[in-house]
Design an enzyme around this catalytic site. Structure first.
Site, short mmCIF file in Angstrom:
data_model
loop_
_atom_site.label_atom_id
_atom_site.label_comp_id
_atom_site.label_asym_id
_atom_site.label_seq_id
_atom_site.Cartn_x
_atom_site.Cartn_y
_atom_site.Cartn_z
N ASN A 9 -54.91 -56.55 59.69
CA ASN A 9 -54.76 -55.41 60.60
C ASN A 9 -53.41 -55.54 61.31
O ASN A 9 -53.27 -56.34 62.23
CB ASN A 9 -55.92 -55.42 61.61
CG ASN A 9 -55.84 -54.25 62.58
OD1 ASN A 9 -54.88 -53.46 62.57
ND2 ASN A 9 -56.84 -54.13 63.44
N GLU B 156 -65.15 -53.46 62.99
CA GLU B 156 -64.32 -52.76 61.99
C GLU B 156 -63.90 -53.71 60.87
O GLU B 156 -63.82 -53.32 59.71
CB GLU B 156 -63.10 -52.15 62.67
CG GLU B 156 -63.48 -50.97 63.58
CD GLU B 156 -62.48 -50.70 64.68
OE1 GLU B 156 -62.44 -51.51 65.64
OE2 GLU B 156 -61.75 -49.71 64.61
N HIS C 195 -60.28 -44.06 64.68
CA HIS C 195 -61.44 -44.97 64.90
C HIS C 195 -62.56 -44.69 63.89
O HIS C 195 -63.72 -44.99 64.15
CB HIS C 195 -62.04 -44.80 66.31
CG HIS C 195 -61.18 -45.29 67.42
ND1 HIS C 195 -61.13 -44.65 68.65
CD2 HIS C 195 -60.34 -46.34 67.52
CE1 HIS C 195 -60.30 -45.30 69.44
NE2 HIS C 195 -59.81 -46.32 68.78
N ARG D 296 -53.22 -43.96 77.70
CA ARG D 296 -53.03 -42.61 77.16
C ARG D 296 -53.78 -41.59 78.01
O ARG D 296 -54.91 -41.84 78.44
CB ARG D 296 -53.51 -42.53 75.71
CG ARG D 296 -52.53 -43.11 74.73
CD ARG D 296 -53.12 -43.17 73.34
NE ARG D 296 -53.45 -44.54 72.97
CZ ARG D 296 -54.18 -44.89 71.92
NH1 ARG D 296 -54.67 -43.96 71.13
NH2 ARG D 296 -54.43 -46.14 71.67
N ARG E 118 -56.38 -52.52 57.13
CA ARG E 118 -56.58 -51.34 57.97
C ARG E 118 -55.31 -50.49 57.89
O ARG E 118 -54.20 -50.99 58.14
CB ARG E 118 -56.82 -51.76 59.41
CG ARG E 118 -56.92 -50.57 60.31
CD ARG E 118 -57.03 -50.96 61.76
NE ARG E 118 -57.09 -49.76 62.58
CZ ARG E 118 -56.54 -49.66 63.77
NH1 ARG E 118 -55.90 -50.68 64.31
NH2 ARG E 118 -56.63 -48.53 64.44
#
Ligand code: AMP
Length: 394
Positions: free
Chosen positions: A9, A380, A175, A236, A86
């Site tokens: 990742n 994940e 996601h 964010r 990923r």
């Protein structure tokens, strides 16, 4: 000797590497940070000695050093059977994970304009691992792929048609790997199959998104063209009035600068003026820091509004699911969010919520709640490992 699967990742200046055995138990994980900086460093989890990296080491050098360290410590005694990566953006090309060949690489490259900070480093990781393991199947698992089942009414913005036709301006969602895992795990906890399970999945970490899942498929999600849209996040903003950009331009702030501020200096950090870390924010609020308390209120209220919005895409709700660092660990955020949801009949059990559902198969709802509420730890890496092994042995 055991078969293993590697999961990679790559972030913009960091990377994570995980090693799974054939039963999908994680044997080892490692991290490299501050890549392309003079103080780049890497280490294997639970090992004190750092893995030596040269100054300004890049993703390729860090991956080579970590793979070497796994081998030296006998964590990986032969080549893995598969390597999963990923990849953030798969555009409309990838509806599921894909074995990596030249055509896959070209397609990931073509999505780079949609994720300029992520896809190029994801590709750097892929190319580094191809050089290290030229004969091993590599698989790309996309954050966007799970959301490719969104109906057009949910993924289109009300913009001139050619923005979508010519430039691909639409909601993609992110996601996806985590939301897919929630659908799967929730179905097990609810004693159903994924194809008959409908949930609202709230992934609340440093990045946050929420997805409506109908009969196992993503049908609406809060993130959009980029991961900036939707919920309040660590740094964010989530949703703002698009008129903001012209308003700021009149005050000398360019669209590029505004974009940077909305991504890096907004959200919990912007509102509190102190931190993007929810745990620290809760501590500050407990000590009377009012901007931190306000940041928590805005976060929870926005989340509750989105939970309500997601019900428009469902005809049945089997569970509301919380995951991610905040969703899994913050009883306070779940409680404050649920307070806004009484009209939906969602009620938490305060003891089960405080224990994060650990003694109740993830359930945290009160007995008289209209809908089950679950806390499910996300994983994940596990999904990527499974997908890599599945496609490598096909
Ligand atoms: P993630 O990106 O999934 O690793 O989540 C990171 C976020 O989870 C950070 O804002 C952390 O402060 C938050 N987090 C982790 N543990 C807790 C906790 N016990 N209470 C509140 N927030 C937490």
């Amino acid at each position: 000797m055991e078969d293993t699967i590697l999961v990679v990742n790559c972030g913009s200046s960091s990377l994570k590497l995980a090693l799974f055995d054939q039963n999908y138990n994680k044997i080892a994980s490692a991290l490299a940070e501050r890549l392309n900086n003079t103080d780049a460093f890497a280490r294997i989890k639970n090992v004190d000695d750092p893995v030596v990296l040269s100054a300004n080491a890049d993703h390729k050098q860090a991956l080579a050093a970590l793979v070497n360290a796994f081998r030296e410590r006998q964590l990986m005694t032969r080549d893995p059977i598969a390597i999963g990566h990923r990849v953030v953006h798969g555009g409309e090309t990838f509806r599921e994970a894909s074995p990596i060949d030249d055509a896959t690489i070209a397609a990931i490259e073509s999505c780079s304009s949609l994720a300029p900070l992520h896809n190029p480093v994801n590709l750097a990781g892929i190319q580094a691992m191809q050089a290290l393991f030229p004969t091993i199947t590599q698989v790309a698992v996309f954050d966007t792929a799970y959301h490719q089942t969104l109906p057009e009414r949910a993924f289109r913005y009300a913009l001139p048609d050619h923005y979508y036709r010519d430039w691909g301006v639409r909601r993609y969602g992110f996601h996806g790997t985590s939301h897919y895992y929630m659908a799967h795990e929730a179905s097990l906890l609810l004693d159903k199959t994924p194809a008959t399970t409908s949930i609202i999945s709230a992934h609340l970490g440093n990045g946050c998104s929420i997805t409506a899942i109908r009969d196992g498929l993503s049908v609406d999600t809060s993130m959009g063209l980029t991961p900036l849209e939707g919920l309040v996040m660590g740094t964010r903003s989530g949703d703002v009035d698009p008129g903001l950009f012209d308003f700021l331009a009149a005050r000398g702030i360019s669209a590029r600068e505004a974009h940077r501020v909305l991504n890096n200096e907004s959200g919990l950090l912007g509102l509190s003026g102190q931190t993007n870390d929810m745990r620290s924010l809760c501590d500050l609020a407990d000590h009377g820091h009012e901007p931190s308390q306000l940041a928590i209120e805005v976060f929870c209220f926005r989340l509750a509004r989105y939970i309500g919005a997601m019900t428009a895409s469902l005809s049945r709700l089997d569970a509301l699911v919380f995951t991610g660092g905040i969703g899994e660990n913050s009883a306070r955020i779940r409680r404050e969010t649920a307070k806004h949801l009484c009209l939906l009949g969602i009620e938490l059990d305060s003891d089960l919520n405080r224990d994060h559902g650990r003694w109740s198969d993830g359930r945290i709802n009160a007995a008289d709640s209209r809908y089950p509420v679950l806390v499910i730890p996300t994983n994940e890496e596990l999904v990527i490992a499974r997908e890599a092994a599945r496609l490598a042995t096909n």
